[in-house]
Design a protein around this motif. Structure first.
Motif, PDB file in Angstrom:
ATOM      1  N   SER A   1      21.293  90.637  25.603  1.00 11.68           N
ATOM      2  CA  SER A   1      20.293  89.846  26.333  1.00 11.68           C
ATOM      3  C   SER A   1      20.742  89.552  27.756  1.00 11.68           C
ATOM      4  O   SER A   1      19.950  89.108  28.584  1.00 11.68           O
ATOM      5  CB  SER A   1      20.016  88.536  25.599  1.00 11.68           C
ATOM      6  OG  SER A   1      21.110  87.643  25.743  1.00 11.68           O
ATOM      7  N   LEU A   2      22.014  89.795  28.061  1.00 11.29           N
ATOM      8  CA  LEU A   2      22.507  89.588  29.431  1.00 11.29           C
ATOM      9  C   LEU A   2      21.914  90.668  30.342  1.00 11.29           C
ATOM     10  O   LEU A   2      21.728  91.806  29.909  1.00 11.29           O
ATOM     11  CB  LEU A   2      24.037  89.671  29.468  1.00 11.29           C
ATOM     12  CG  LEU A   2      24.793  88.594  28.699  1.00 11.29           C
ATOM     13  CD1 LEU A   2      26.275  88.908  28.679  1.00 11.29           C
ATOM     14  CD2 LEU A   2      24.551  87.229  29.317  1.00 11.29           C
ATOM     15  N   PRO A   3      21.655  90.338  31.593  1.00 12.17           N
ATOM     16  CA  PRO A   3      21.072  91.345  32.488  1.00 12.17           C
ATOM     17  C   PRO A   3      22.062  92.473  32.764  1.00 12.17           C
ATOM     18  O   PRO A   3      23.246  92.229  32.990  1.00 12.17           O
ATOM     19  CB  PRO A   3      20.779  90.549  33.768  1.00 12.17           C
ATOM     20  CG  PRO A   3      21.695  89.383  33.711  1.00 12.17           C
ATOM     21  CD  PRO A   3      21.888  89.059  32.254  1.00 12.17           C
TER      22      PRO A   3
ATOM     23  N   VAL B   1      23.198  94.684  30.702  1.00 12.63           N
ATOM     24  CA  VAL B   1      24.024  95.085  29.564  1.00 12.63           C
ATOM     25  C   VAL B   1      23.121  95.727  28.522  1.00 12.63           C
ATOM     26  O   VAL B   1      22.240  95.064  27.974  1.00 12.63           O
ATOM     27  CB  VAL B   1      24.768  93.874  28.954  1.00 12.63           C
ATOM     28  CG1 VAL B   1      25.625  94.317  27.784  1.00 12.63           C
ATOM     29  CG2 VAL B   1      25.616  93.178  30.006  1.00 12.63           C
TER      30      VAL B   1
ATOM     31  N   ILE C   1      31.870  79.038  28.507  1.00 11.22           N
ATOM     32  CA  ILE C   1      30.443  79.233  28.801  1.00 11.22           C
ATOM     33  C   ILE C   1      29.638  77.998  28.390  1.00 11.22           C
ATOM     34  O   ILE C   1      28.788  77.513  29.133  1.00 11.22           O
ATOM     35  CB  ILE C   1      29.917  80.494  28.087  1.00 11.22           C
ATOM     36  CG1 ILE C   1      30.547  81.738  28.726  1.00 11.22           C
ATOM     37  CG2 ILE C   1      28.399  80.571  28.162  1.00 11.22           C
ATOM     38  CD1 ILE C   1      30.305  83.010  27.964  1.00 11.22           C
TER      39      ILE C   1
ATOM     40  N   LEU D   1      30.277  75.184  30.859  1.00 16.83           N
ATOM     41  CA  LEU D   1      29.546  75.404  32.113  1.00 16.83           C
ATOM     42  C   LEU D   1      28.087  74.979  31.973  1.00 16.83           C
ATOM     43  O   LEU D   1      27.557  74.245  32.802  1.00 16.83           O
ATOM     44  CB  LEU D   1      29.625  76.891  32.507  1.00 16.83           C
ATOM     45  CG  LEU D   1      28.754  77.307  33.700  1.00 16.83           C
ATOM     46  CD1 LEU D   1      29.233  76.641  34.968  1.00 16.83           C
ATOM     47  CD2 LEU D   1      28.762  78.821  33.872  1.00 16.83           C
TER      48      LEU D   1
ATOM     49  N   TYR E   1      24.919  69.198  39.936  1.00 20.94           N
ATOM     50  CA  TYR E   1      24.703  69.731  41.276  1.00 20.94           C
ATOM     51  C   TYR E   1      25.016  68.646  42.288  1.00 20.94           C
ATOM     52  O   TYR E   1      24.686  67.474  42.080  1.00 20.94           O
ATOM     53  CB  TYR E   1      23.262  70.234  41.424  1.00 20.94           C
ATOM     54  CG  TYR E   1      23.000  71.416  40.528  1.00 20.94           C
ATOM     55  CD1 TYR E   1      23.309  72.704  40.960  1.00 20.94           C
ATOM     56  CD2 TYR E   1      22.521  71.247  39.240  1.00 20.94           C
ATOM     57  CE1 TYR E   1      23.124  73.799  40.132  1.00 20.94           C
ATOM     58  CE2 TYR E   1      22.329  72.341  38.403  1.00 20.94           C
ATOM     59  CZ  TYR E   1      22.627  73.609  38.851  1.00 20.94           C
ATOM     60  OH  TYR E   1      22.457  74.684  38.026  1.00 20.94           O
TER      61      TYR E   1
ATOM     62  N   ILE F   1      26.712  73.881  42.837  1.00 24.33           N
ATOM     63  CA  ILE F   1      27.241  73.600  41.500  1.00 24.33           C
ATOM     64  C   ILE F   1      28.511  72.768  41.643  1.00 24.33           C
ATOM     65  O   ILE F   1      29.340  73.039  42.521  1.00 24.33           O
ATOM     66  CB  ILE F   1      27.574  74.910  40.767  1.00 24.33           C
ATOM     67  CG1 ILE F   1      26.297  75.607  40.337  1.00 24.33           C
ATOM     68  CG2 ILE F   1      28.484  74.671  39.574  1.00 24.33           C
ATOM     69  CD1 ILE F   1      26.536  76.971  39.743  1.00 24.33           C
ATOM     70  N   SER F   2      28.661  71.777  40.793  1.00 27.83           N
ATOM     71  CA  SER F   2      29.771  70.841  40.966  1.00 27.83           C
ATOM     72  C   SER F   2      30.146  70.201  39.640  1.00 27.83           C
ATOM     73  O   SER F   2      29.364  70.196  38.693  1.00 27.83           O
ATOM     74  CB  SER F   2      29.322  69.766  41.959  1.00 27.83           C
ATOM     75  OG  SER F   2      30.265  68.743  42.034  1.00 27.83           O
TER      76      SER F   2
ATOM     77  N   VAL G   1      24.115  79.847  45.204  1.00 28.03           N
ATOM     78  CA  VAL G   1      25.521  79.526  44.968  1.00 28.03           C
ATOM     79  C   VAL G   1      26.434  80.714  45.282  1.00 28.03           C
ATOM     80  O   VAL G   1      27.535  80.544  45.812  1.00 28.03           O
ATOM     81  CB  VAL G   1      25.685  79.110  43.489  1.00 28.03           C
ATOM     82  CG1 VAL G   1      27.142  78.976  43.108  1.00 28.03           C
ATOM     83  CG2 VAL G   1      24.930  77.824  43.215  1.00 28.03           C
ATOM     84  N   ARG G   2      25.975  81.908  44.950  1.00 28.33           N
ATOM     85  CA  ARG G   2      26.782  83.107  45.224  1.00 28.33           C
ATOM     86  C   ARG G   2      27.090  83.232  46.701  1.00 28.33           C
ATOM     87  O   ARG G   2      28.173  83.676  47.085  1.00 28.33           O
ATOM     88  CB  ARG G   2      26.021  84.365  44.790  1.00 28.33           C
ATOM     89  CG  ARG G   2      26.220  84.751  43.352  1.00 28.33           C
ATOM     90  CD  ARG G   2      25.874  86.219  43.142  1.00 28.33           C
ATOM     91  NE  ARG G   2      24.460  86.481  43.354  1.00 28.33           N
ATOM     92  CZ  ARG G   2      23.540  86.410  42.405  1.00 28.33           C
ATOM     93  NH1 ARG G   2      23.894  86.061  41.181  1.00 28.33           N
ATOM     94  NH2 ARG G   2      22.287  86.681  42.654  1.00 28.33           N
TER      95      ARG G   2
ATOM     96  N   MET H   1      29.895  81.056  47.783  1.00 31.31           N
ATOM     97  CA  MET H   1      31.189  81.625  47.396  1.00 31.31           C
ATOM     98  C   MET H   1      31.548  82.816  48.276  1.00 31.31           C
ATOM     99  O   MET H   1      32.707  83.001  48.642  1.00 31.31           O
ATOM    100  CB  MET H   1      31.149  81.993  45.925  1.00 31.31           C
ATOM    101  CG  MET H   1      30.863  80.762  45.071  1.00 31.31           C
ATOM    102  SD  MET H   1      30.697  81.104  43.318  1.00 31.31           S
ATOM    103  CE  MET H   1      32.409  81.059  42.836  1.00 31.31           C
TER     104      MET H   1
ATOM    105  N   GLU I   1      24.808  89.125  49.712  1.00 30.10           N
ATOM    106  CA  GLU I   1      25.920  89.068  48.765  1.00 30.10           C
ATOM    107  C   GLU I   1      26.715  90.360  48.655  1.00 30.10           C
ATOM    108  O   GLU I   1      27.796  90.366  48.096  1.00 30.10           O
ATOM    109  CB  GLU I   1      25.440  88.629  47.390  1.00 30.10           C
ATOM    110  CG  GLU I   1      24.510  89.602  46.736  1.00 30.10           C
ATOM    111  CD  GLU I   1      24.180  89.162  45.318  1.00 30.10           C
ATOM    112  OE1 GLU I   1      23.005  88.905  45.082  1.00 30.10           O
ATOM    113  OE2 GLU I   1      25.104  89.078  44.499  1.00 30.10           O
ATOM    114  N   TYR I   2      26.160  91.494  49.158  1.00 26.88           N
ATOM    115  CA  TYR I   2      26.911  92.737  49.047  1.00 26.88           C
ATOM    116  C   TYR I   2      27.703  93.068  50.301  1.00 26.88           C
ATOM    117  O   TYR I   2      28.380  94.085  50.350  1.00 26.88           O
ATOM    118  CB  TYR I   2      25.961  93.902  48.718  1.00 26.88           C
ATOM    119  CG  TYR I   2      25.339  93.747  47.360  1.00 26.88           C
ATOM    120  CD1 TYR I   2      23.987  93.492  47.226  1.00 26.88           C
ATOM    121  CD2 TYR I   2      26.133  93.817  46.213  1.00 26.88           C
ATOM    122  CE1 TYR I   2      23.421  93.321  45.985  1.00 26.88           C
ATOM    123  CE2 TYR I   2      25.577  93.647  44.962  1.00 26.88           C
ATOM    124  CZ  TYR I   2      24.220  93.405  44.855  1.00 26.88           C
ATOM    125  OH  TYR I   2      23.668  93.237  43.620  1.00 26.88           O
ATOM    126  N   ALA I   3      27.590  92.209  51.319  1.00 23.77           N
ATOM    127  CA  ALA I   3      28.338  92.467  52.555  1.00 23.77           C
ATOM    128  C   ALA I   3      29.834  92.319  52.295  1.00 23.77           C
ATOM    129  O   ALA I   3      30.260  91.499  51.483  1.00 23.77           O
ATOM    130  CB  ALA I   3      27.896  91.481  53.625  1.00 23.77           C
TER     131      ALA I   3
END
Lengths: 199, 199
Positions: A11-13, A15, A42, A45, A51, A58-59, A83-84, A87, A180-182
Motif C-alpha cells: 500500500s506504500l507508494p 512499492v 513508525i 511518528l 506541528y 513537523i516537531s 517538510v521535505r 530538510m 526536492e530533486y536539486a
C-alpha cells in the motif's frame, strides 16, 4: 498472515507486490527486536507528531528546533511548500533564518486553493514581526513551475502591504525543475544568490 | 522522531534515505488506523509466524494450507529454494502437488552446505511415502545456475535410493536465469513440460 503484511507494505507508494513480498520476507529474517523497533518508530511518528505553531514544521513540541534556536535569524522567513523542502535547504548548510511550511502549493487542477495553505498564518507572523519594527525578509523558495510561480505571486500580493523585502531563489534551478530533486550545491547557491522578487 | 522513522524505513533493503523520507511523510498523511493496521500486520507476521512441519512453508499453523489440502496430489513434491518460489509457482495455477522448501541453496561461496537446508526432512518425507507404497515424483524446481544444478544433483543422489521419479523444470528458463524473475507463462510451461532428471 504473510498476505496481510505484503498487502500492507504494497500500500506504500512506489512499492509493488514483488517488492512488498521481498521486504516482508526480509523483515521475517530479522530479529524480532529490530522489527518491533521498526514498527514502533513508525507508530511513534504517526501517533505523537505535532506541528510547530510558528512555522508548521513537523516537531516534537509546539515549537520546532529551528524556531526555538535563538542563534538563527528570526526576521528572515523562508517560505517552502513542504517538510521535505525544509530538510533539503537545511542539508545545504547555507541558510540561517527560519521557515514557513505552506503545506502545499496553489493548484486548481488538484483542488488546492490559498485557504488550504498556511498563508493566513504567514501573514499574521509577518504582521507581528513588522509591528515590532523588525526589518523582515521573506524568501519565496517554491519550485520553478507554473504552480510555484502562481503561489509566489499570490503570497507576494498578500504581504507587500507590510513593506517587507521579498526575494525568491536564484534561478540556478532550471524552469520546471522540482525543488526536492536539486543537488545541494545548486540549492545552496540559489539560497545565497536569492533575488528581489519582481512580479 | 521523524529521523527515527526515516532511519527505520531506510534500513529496508533497496530503500535509500530520500525514499524513506518520502514513505515516512506518506505514512504521516494517512489516518492513524491505516498506519496501525500497517505496523500490526508486520508485527503479527514476525511474532506469530510458524513453518509447516511437512514442507517448511510459512504457515499460520503446523500444517500449511497446501499440505492440508486433500484435493492436491501429495505424492508429487516440488522442491524449491524458498517461500517466494512457492508463491511464484502457485501463481501460475499449473501445479497441483505439494512443495518442499529447502530454505536456501548449496553455495560454498556463501557458506551454505547441505546441512543448512531441509534435505534430511525431504529424505524422511520421501522414505515415509514410498514405505506406504505410493508412486512418488520429486520435481527439482531450482534455478538454472551452477548452484541450483549442484543442489539438484546433491538431492538426486540422496533420494535415488528410493526409486522415485525425479524430474526437473523444462529448460524454458534461460541458463543462469533466476527463478523468481521468470514470467508466469514461462514458469507455468516449464512445470507442465518437466523432464526426467538425467544427471
Amino acid at each position: 498472515m504473510l498476505e496481510d503484511a505484503v498487502d500492507a507494505i504494497a500500500s506504500l507508494p512506489g512499492v509493488g507486490n514483488r517488492s512488498a513480498l521481498r521486504l516482508a520476507l526480509h523483515l521475517l529474517r530479522q530479529p524480532k527486536e529490530n522489527v518491533h523497533h521498526f514498527t514502533d518508530a513508525i507508530n511513534h511518528l504517526c501517533d505523537d507528531v505535532r506541528y510547530c505553531r510558528t512555522c508548521m514544521m513537523i516537531s516534537d513540541s509546539d515549537t520546532c528546533s529551528i524556531c526555538g534556536d535563538h542563534s538563527r535569524d528570526h526576521n528572515t522567513i523562508c517560505v517552502v511548500e513542504n517538510v521535505r523542502d525544509v530538510m533539503s535547504i537545511e542539508n545545504t548548510g547555507q541558510y540561517h533564518g527560519t521557515y514557513h511550511v505552506l503545506g502545499g502549493i496553489i493548484s486548481p487542477i488538484n483542488g488546492t486553493g490559498p485557504s488550504d495553505l498556511s498563508i493566513t498564518e504567514l501573514v499574521s507572523r509577518i504582521a507581528a514581526l513588522t509591528k515590532d519594527g523588525n526589518e523582515v525578509e521573506v524568501i519565496l523558495a517554491l519550485s520553478g513551475d507554473v504552480e510555484g510561480e502562481t503561489t509566489s505571486f499570490y503570497i507576494y500580493r498578500q504581504i507587500s502591504q507590510f513593506g517587507v523585502k521579498v526575494s525568491s531563489l536564484a534561478r540556478g534551478l532550471g524552469f520546471g525543475d522540482d525543488l526536492e530533486y536539486a543537488d545541494e550545491l545548486t540549492l545552496g547557491r540559489s539560497i545565497i544568490n536569492r533575488q528581489i522578487f519582481r512580479p
